[in-house]
Design an enzyme around this catalytic site. Sequence first.
Site, mmCIF file in Angstrom:
data_model
loop_
_atom_site.group_PDB
_atom_site.id
_atom_site.type_symbol
_atom_site.label_atom_id
_atom_site.label_comp_id
_atom_site.label_asym_id
_atom_site.label_seq_id
_atom_site.Cartn_x
_atom_site.Cartn_y
_atom_site.Cartn_z
ATOM 1 N N LYS A 16 -50.596 66.211 -29.463
ATOM 2 C CA LYS A 16 -51.886 66.887 -29.632
ATOM 3 C C LYS A 16 -52.508 67.181 -28.262
ATOM 4 O O LYS A 16 -52.044 66.650 -27.235
ATOM 5 C CB LYS A 16 -52.806 65.992 -30.473
ATOM 6 C CG LYS A 16 -52.341 65.782 -31.919
ATOM 7 C CD LYS A 16 -53.324 64.858 -32.646
ATOM 8 C CE LYS A 16 -52.948 64.661 -34.102
ATOM 9 N NZ LYS A 16 -53.911 63.760 -34.798
ATOM 10 N N TYR A 56 -53.096 71.144 -41.909
ATOM 11 C CA TYR A 56 -53.753 69.998 -42.551
ATOM 12 C C TYR A 56 -54.124 70.273 -44.016
ATOM 13 O O TYR A 56 -54.842 69.494 -44.622
ATOM 14 C CB TYR A 56 -54.978 69.562 -41.742
ATOM 15 C CG TYR A 56 -54.583 68.770 -40.501
ATOM 16 C CD1 TYR A 56 -54.009 67.505 -40.609
ATOM 17 C CD2 TYR A 56 -54.758 69.298 -39.223
ATOM 18 C CE1 TYR A 56 -53.623 66.786 -39.490
ATOM 19 C CE2 TYR A 56 -54.378 68.580 -38.082
ATOM 20 C CZ TYR A 56 -53.817 67.323 -38.236
ATOM 21 O OH TYR A 56 -53.433 66.607 -37.125
ATOM 22 N N ARG A 121 -42.740 57.801 -37.721
ATOM 23 C CA ARG A 121 -44.044 57.200 -38.074
ATOM 24 C C ARG A 121 -44.151 55.796 -37.475
ATOM 25 O O ARG A 121 -45.195 55.393 -36.985
ATOM 26 C CB ARG A 121 -44.216 57.104 -39.596
ATOM 27 C CG ARG A 121 -44.388 58.426 -40.289
ATOM 28 C CD ARG A 121 -45.728 59.073 -40.056
ATOM 29 N NE ARG A 121 -46.783 58.604 -40.912
ATOM 30 C CZ ARG A 121 -47.939 59.241 -41.086
ATOM 31 N NH1 ARG A 121 -48.194 60.376 -40.446
ATOM 32 N NH2 ARG A 121 -48.875 58.755 -41.854
ATOM 33 N N THR A 127 -52.901 55.479 -37.818
ATOM 34 C CA THR A 127 -53.821 56.564 -37.437
ATOM 35 C C THR A 127 -54.878 56.165 -36.398
ATOM 36 O O THR A 127 -55.168 56.927 -35.472
ATOM 37 C CB THR A 127 -54.530 57.078 -38.710
ATOM 38 O OG1 THR A 127 -53.532 57.407 -39.678
ATOM 39 C CG2 THR A 127 -55.389 58.300 -38.421
ATOM 40 N N ARG A 138 -49.509 55.281 -30.275
ATOM 41 C CA ARG A 138 -50.970 55.246 -30.434
ATOM 42 C C ARG A 138 -51.541 53.899 -29.998
ATOM 43 O O ARG A 138 -52.658 53.826 -29.490
ATOM 44 C CB ARG A 138 -51.335 55.550 -31.885
ATOM 45 C CG ARG A 138 -51.132 57.030 -32.264
ATOM 46 C CD ARG A 138 -51.182 57.218 -33.764
ATOM 47 N NE ARG A 138 -51.275 58.601 -34.189
ATOM 48 C CZ ARG A 138 -51.218 58.998 -35.461
ATOM 49 N NH1 ARG A 138 -51.071 58.103 -36.421
ATOM 50 N NH2 ARG A 138 -51.311 60.271 -35.778
ATOM 51 N N ASN A 158 -55.694 60.753 -31.202
ATOM 52 C CA ASN A 158 -54.636 59.736 -31.284
ATOM 53 C C ASN A 158 -53.274 60.259 -30.811
ATOM 54 O O ASN A 158 -52.233 59.829 -31.277
ATOM 55 C CB ASN A 158 -54.564 59.157 -32.704
ATOM 56 C CG ASN A 158 -54.433 60.237 -33.767
ATOM 57 O OD1 ASN A 158 -54.236 61.405 -33.444
ATOM 58 N ND2 ASN A 158 -54.538 59.845 -35.018
ATOM 59 N N HIS A 161 -49.311 63.969 -33.743
ATOM 60 C CA HIS A 161 -49.179 64.177 -35.195
ATOM 61 C C HIS A 161 -47.732 63.918 -35.566
ATOM 62 O O HIS A 161 -46.824 64.379 -34.864
ATOM 63 C CB HIS A 161 -49.525 65.615 -35.611
ATOM 64 C CG HIS A 161 -49.020 65.882 -36.998
ATOM 65 N ND1 HIS A 161 -49.672 65.423 -38.116
ATOM 66 C CD2 HIS A 161 -47.876 66.457 -37.446
ATOM 67 C CE1 HIS A 161 -48.948 65.724 -39.189
ATOM 68 N NE2 HIS A 161 -47.854 66.352 -38.809
ATOM 69 N N GLU A 172 -44.369 71.558 -43.004
ATOM 70 C CA GLU A 172 -45.011 71.659 -41.679
ATOM 71 C C GLU A 172 -44.105 72.369 -40.663
ATOM 72 O O GLU A 172 -44.576 73.189 -39.872
ATOM 73 C CB GLU A 172 -45.349 70.259 -41.155
ATOM 74 C CG GLU A 172 -46.493 69.595 -41.901
ATOM 75 C CD GLU A 172 -46.769 68.181 -41.422
ATOM 76 O OE1 GLU A 172 -47.733 67.586 -41.920
ATOM 77 O OE2 GLU A 172 -46.040 67.662 -40.554
HETATM 78 P P1 IDP Z 1 -52.091 60.681 -39.547
HETATM 79 O O1 IDP Z 1 -52.258 61.651 -38.395
HETATM 80 O O2 IDP Z 1 -51.862 59.279 -39.061
HETATM 81 O O3 IDP Z 1 -51.060 61.138 -40.561
HETATM 82 P P2 IDP Z 1 -54.183 61.531 -41.424
HETATM 83 O O4 IDP Z 1 -54.918 60.638 -42.368
HETATM 84 O O5 IDP Z 1 -53.198 62.492 -41.983
HETATM 85 O O6 IDP Z 1 -53.510 60.612 -40.292
HETATM 86 O O7 IDP Z 1 -55.305 62.320 -40.608
HETATM 87 C C1 IDP Z 1 -54.983 63.428 -39.788
HETATM 88 C C2 IDP Z 1 -55.778 63.317 -38.491
HETATM 89 O O8 IDP Z 1 -57.177 63.430 -38.794
HETATM 90 C C3 IDP Z 1 -55.654 61.987 -37.751
HETATM 91 O O9 IDP Z 1 -54.487 61.898 -36.953
HETATM 92 C C4 IDP Z 1 -56.932 61.981 -36.936
HETATM 93 O O10 IDP Z 1 -56.814 62.808 -35.779
HETATM 94 C C5 IDP Z 1 -57.936 62.629 -37.901
HETATM 95 N N1 IDP Z 1 -58.668 61.645 -38.723
HETATM 96 C C6 IDP Z 1 -58.216 61.009 -39.843
HETATM 97 N N2 IDP Z 1 -59.162 60.204 -40.362
HETATM 98 C C7 IDP Z 1 -60.246 60.343 -39.577
HETATM 99 C C8 IDP Z 1 -61.574 59.760 -39.609
HETATM 100 O O11 IDP Z 1 -61.922 58.964 -40.475
HETATM 101 N N3 IDP Z 1 -62.438 60.127 -38.622
HETATM 102 C C9 IDP Z 1 -62.094 61.030 -37.644
HETATM 103 N N4 IDP Z 1 -60.857 61.584 -37.581
HETATM 104 C C10 IDP Z 1 -59.950 61.256 -38.532
HETATM 105 MG MG MG Z 2 -51.129 62.763 -41.897
#
Ligand code: IDP
Ligand code: MG
Length: 203
Positions: A16, A56, A121, A127, A138, A158, A161, A172
């Site tokens: 990212k 997304y 993963r 996350t 991360r 983080n 992705h 994707e």
């Molecule tokens: P992932 O990237 O670990 O698969 P997802 O739940 O798919 O996590 O969320 C996508 C992205 O959205 C995360 O990587 C993060 O950048 C952002 N994100 C997810 N949950 C939150 C939150 O509660 N607050 C702010 N950003 C969030």
């Molecule tokens: Mg995700």
Amino acid sequence: MKNYDLKQEQTLVIVKPDGVQRDLVGEVIKRYEQCGLKLVGLKMVIPTKDMALKHYSIDPEWAIKSGTKTFESYKAKGLPLPGKDPVEFAEGIRRKLPDFMSSGPVVSMVWQGMGAVSIVRKITGSTEPLTSLPGTIRGDYTIDSYTAADTDSRAVRNIIHSSGSVDEANKEIAIWFDKKEILSYRLVSEEIIYDVNLDGILE
Ligand code: IDP
Ligand code: MG
């Protein structure tokens, strides 16, 4: 391994904008490369907001899963919840993600190999960097948290992705890569990982 099709599994990784700005591209490639996966697609792009939103929006269950994960994390820390409804809260995050993803160049990659989705993963980590395990990307390279991001009304930074399932990965990859940009080739190291016989080593 004879007839072992799982070695064809592919997953999408995106470094990212924060990962590129933190000079972590080489480090993250190294980690996926050294675990035995094969890099079959790679490019640097500045995503449009439309691309990011499409990315997304692939999983119809995303808002339920992501919002629930965030709320569970607040509960586990004994913090007041950031909203009333996890789905509504995650929909707010989804609207912020395009700003984050289109803020600068990203590096998109397709990694291939046995269990590629799960392996990536694991190496990426969970996350929220605050609670991602040490040893993961991360967990090792950044410090953001849900509370910090939510207080400032932005997406968690983080670094990476990575696709959450094989189905998500296939959808994707189609957003970020043309078919002809994904290469089919053999690596010498695959013989050690997958072949039944190790009869080509000794002279
Ligand atoms: P992932 O990237 O670990 O698969 P997802 O739940 O798919 O996590 O969320 C996508 C992205 O959205 C995360 O990587 C993060 O950048 C952002 N994100 C997810 N949950 C939150 C939150 O509660 N607050 C702010 N950003 C969030
Ligand atoms: Mg995700």
